[in-house]
Design a protein around this motif. Structure first.
Motif, PDB file in Angstrom:
ATOM      1  N   GLY A 102       0.689  -1.264  -0.027  1.00  0.00           N
ATOM      2  CA  GLY A 102       0.074   0.031   0.087  1.00  0.00           C
ATOM      3  C   GLY A 102       0.706   1.379   0.061  1.00  0.00           C
ATOM      4  N   ILE A 103       0.260   2.336  -0.173  1.00  0.00           N
ATOM      5  CA  ILE A 103       1.084   3.687  -0.165  1.00  0.00           C
ATOM      6  C   ILE A 103       1.644   3.949   1.164  1.00  0.00           C
ATOM      7  CG2 ILE A 103      -0.997   5.102   0.595  1.00  0.00           C
ATOM      8  CD1 ILE A 103       1.258   6.275  -2.088  1.00  0.00           C
ATOM      9  N   VAL A 104       1.100   3.611   2.307  1.00  0.00           N
ATOM     10  CA  VAL A 104       1.666   3.717   3.545  1.00  0.00           C
ATOM     11  C   VAL A 104       2.839   2.998   3.634  1.00  0.00           C
ATOM     12  CG1 VAL A 104       1.566   3.525   6.051  1.00  0.00           C
ATOM     13  CG2 VAL A 104      -0.469   4.444   4.687  1.00  0.00           C
ATOM     14  N   ASP A 105       2.870   1.768   3.332  1.00  0.00           N
ATOM     15  CA  ASP A 105       4.051   0.738   3.233  1.00  0.00           C
ATOM     16  C   ASP A 105       5.260   1.291   2.293  1.00  0.00           C
ATOM     17  OD1 ASP A 105       2.929  -0.836   5.036  1.00  0.00           O
ATOM     18  OD2 ASP A 105       2.242  -2.282   3.487  1.00  0.00           O
ATOM     19  N   THR A 106       4.799   1.646   1.206  1.00  0.00           N
ATOM     20  CA  THR A 106       5.689   2.477   0.317  1.00  0.00           C
ATOM     21  C   THR A 106       6.493   3.563   0.564  1.00  0.00           C
ATOM     22  OG1 THR A 106       4.456   1.742  -1.735  1.00  0.00           O
ATOM     23  CG2 THR A 106       6.090   3.284  -2.054  1.00  0.00           C
ATOM     24  N   ILE A 107       5.649   4.589   1.444  1.00  0.00           N
ATOM     25  CA  ILE A 107       6.239   5.883   2.106  1.00  0.00           C
ATOM     26  C   ILE A 107       7.238   5.257   3.000  1.00  0.00           C
ATOM     27  CG2 ILE A 107       5.897   7.918   3.209  1.00  0.00           C
ATOM     28  CD1 ILE A 107       3.284   8.088   1.494  1.00  0.00           C
ATOM     29  N   THR A 108       6.699   4.608   4.136  1.00  0.00           N
ATOM     30  CA  THR A 108       7.412   4.097   5.114  1.00  0.00           C
ATOM     31  C   THR A 108       8.962   3.441   4.543  1.00  0.00           C
ATOM     32  OG1 THR A 108       5.526   3.549   6.392  1.00  0.00           O
ATOM     33  CG2 THR A 108       7.632   2.422   7.270  1.00  0.00           C
ATOM     34  N   SER A 109       8.892   2.677   3.686  1.00  0.00           N
ATOM     35  CA  SER A 109       9.949   2.005   3.331  1.00  0.00           C
ATOM     36  C   SER A 109      10.902   3.086   2.490  1.00  0.00           C
ATOM     37  CB  SER A 109       9.660   0.985   1.993  1.00  0.00           C
ATOM     38  OG  SER A 109       8.807  -0.214   2.478  1.00  0.00           O
ATOM     39  N   ALA A 110      10.248   4.117   2.022  1.00  0.00           N
ATOM     40  CA  ALA A 110      11.250   5.101   1.510  1.00  0.00           C
ATOM     41  C   ALA A 110      11.928   6.028   2.406  1.00  0.00           C
ATOM     42  CB  ALA A 110      10.304   5.957   0.516  1.00  0.00           C
ATOM     43  N   PHE A 111      11.275   6.219   3.692  1.00  0.00           N
ATOM     44  CA  PHE A 111      11.973   6.691   4.636  1.00  0.00           C
ATOM     45  C   PHE A 111      13.068   5.976   5.322  1.00  0.00           C
ATOM     46  CE2 PHE A 111       8.223   9.888   4.701  1.00  0.00           C
ATOM     47  CZ  PHE A 111       8.971  11.166   4.629  1.00  0.00           C
ATOM     48  N   GLU A 112      12.590   4.768   5.582  1.00  0.00           N
ATOM     49  CA  GLU A 112      13.778   3.638   6.216  1.00  0.00           C
ATOM     50  C   GLU A 112      14.831   3.824   5.361  1.00  0.00           C
ATOM     51  OE1 GLU A 112      11.625   0.376   7.003  1.00  0.00           O
ATOM     52  OE2 GLU A 112      10.625   0.705   8.471  1.00  0.00           O
ATOM     53  N   ALA A 113      14.876   3.600   3.972  1.00  0.00           N
ATOM     54  CA  ALA A 113      16.109   3.506   3.178  1.00  0.00           C
ATOM     55  C   ALA A 113      16.685   4.948   3.329  1.00  0.00           C
ATOM     56  CB  ALA A 113      15.417   3.191   1.632  1.00  0.00           C
ATOM     57  N   SER A 114      16.056   5.943   3.353  1.00  0.00           N
ATOM     58  CA  SER A 114      16.959   7.311   3.210  1.00  0.00           C
ATOM     59  C   SER A 114      17.826   7.479   4.486  1.00  0.00           C
ATOM     60  CB  SER A 114      15.901   8.382   2.863  1.00  0.00           C
ATOM     61  OG  SER A 114      15.057   8.574   4.125  1.00  0.00           O
ATOM     62  N   THR A 115      17.488   7.004   5.510  1.00  0.00           N
ATOM     63  CA  THR A 115      18.173   7.138   6.652  1.00  0.00           C
ATOM     64  C   THR A 115      18.972   5.956   7.190  1.00  0.00           C
ATOM     65  OG1 THR A 115      16.203   5.919   8.071  1.00  0.00           O
ATOM     66  CG2 THR A 115      16.232   8.041   7.849  1.00  0.00           C
ATOM     67  N   ASN A 116      19.018   4.930   6.458  1.00  0.00           N
ATOM     68  CA  ASN A 116      20.178   3.941   6.654  1.00  0.00           C
ATOM     69  C   ASN A 116      21.283   3.960   5.583  1.00  0.00           C
ATOM     70  OD1 ASN A 116      18.271   2.527   8.277  1.00  0.00           O
ATOM     71  ND2 ASN A 116      17.527   1.126   6.865  1.00  0.00           N
ATOM     72  N   ARG A 117      22.458   4.371   6.359  1.00  0.00           N
ATOM     73  CA  ARG A 117      23.723   4.775   5.714  1.00  0.00           C
ATOM     74  C   ARG A 117      24.779   3.389   5.954  1.00  0.00           C
ATOM     75  NH1 ARG A 117      24.635  10.760   6.455  1.00  0.00           N
ATOM     76  NH2 ARG A 117      24.276  10.215   8.752  1.00  0.00           N
ATOM     77  N   ALA A 118      25.546   3.117   5.136  1.00  0.00           N
ATOM     78  CA  ALA A 118      26.634   2.376   5.575  1.00  0.00           C
ATOM     79  C   ALA A 118      27.786   3.307   6.128  1.00  0.00           C
ATOM     80  CB  ALA A 118      27.288   1.945   4.196  1.00  0.00           C
ATOM     81  N   PRO A 119      28.524   2.739   7.106  1.00  0.00           N
ATOM     82  CA  PRO A 119      29.744   3.297   7.817  1.00  0.00           C
ATOM     83  C   PRO A 119      30.558   4.069   7.099  1.00  0.00           C
ATOM     84  CG  PRO A 119      29.538   1.021   8.640  1.00  0.00           C
ATOM     85  CD  PRO A 119      28.575   1.110   7.217  1.00  0.00           C
ATOM     86  N   ASP A 120      30.908   3.793   5.824  1.00  0.00           N
ATOM     87  CA  ASP A 120      31.839   4.570   4.994  1.00  0.00           C
ATOM     88  C   ASP A 120      31.215   5.877   4.089  1.00  0.00           C
ATOM     89  OD1 ASP A 120      30.327   2.865   3.008  1.00  0.00           O
ATOM     90  OD2 ASP A 120      32.062   2.642   1.947  1.00  0.00           O
ATOM     91  N   GLU A 121      29.640   5.925   4.420  1.00  0.00           N
ATOM     92  CA  GLU A 121      28.880   7.149   3.841  1.00  0.00           C
ATOM     93  C   GLU A 121      28.578   7.973   4.940  1.00  0.00           C
ATOM     94  OE1 GLU A 121      25.750   5.632   1.535  1.00  0.00           O
ATOM     95  OE2 GLU A 121      26.986   4.386   0.559  1.00  0.00           O
ATOM     96  N   GLY A 122      29.337   8.062   6.175  1.00  0.00           N
ATOM     97  CA  GLY A 122      29.077   9.327   6.960  1.00  0.00           C
ATOM     98  C   GLY A 122      28.336   8.424   8.454  1.00  0.00           C
TER      99      GLY A 122
END
Length: 79
Positions: A2-22
């Motif tokens: 659903g739209i809520v799941d899509t938005i939630t996934s997008a926000f989670e992906a934008s806040t997860n960074r690898a250690p070498d990316e800050g």
């Protein structure tokens, strides 16, 4: 999905960074030599084998002066 799941996934992906990316590697800032301009991140002092005083403050590898600690101000800091 659903739209809520899509938005939630997008926000989670934008806040997860690898250690070498800050990401958080435990660094609180860097040590600087004001005379030589040398900079060593606090998490790299031991790896670089720098001599330190009794409190853990390193000495500049070039001139031997005690280095000054400067705290990082955020994840976008160049430190």
């Amino acid at each position: 999905m659903g739209i809520v799941d899509t938005i939630t996934s997008a926000f989670e992906a934008s806040t997860n960074r690898a250690p070498d990316e800050g990401g958080d590697d435990g660094s609180k800032g860097s040590f600087w030599c004001d005379d030589c301009g040398n900079r060593v991140r606090d998490v790299e002092v031991e790896r670089e084998g720098l001599e330190t005083d009794g409190e853990g403050t390193p000495f500049c590898p070039d001139c031997g002066d005690e280095m000054r600690f400067e705290r990082a101000t955020g994840s976008s800091c160049a430190c």
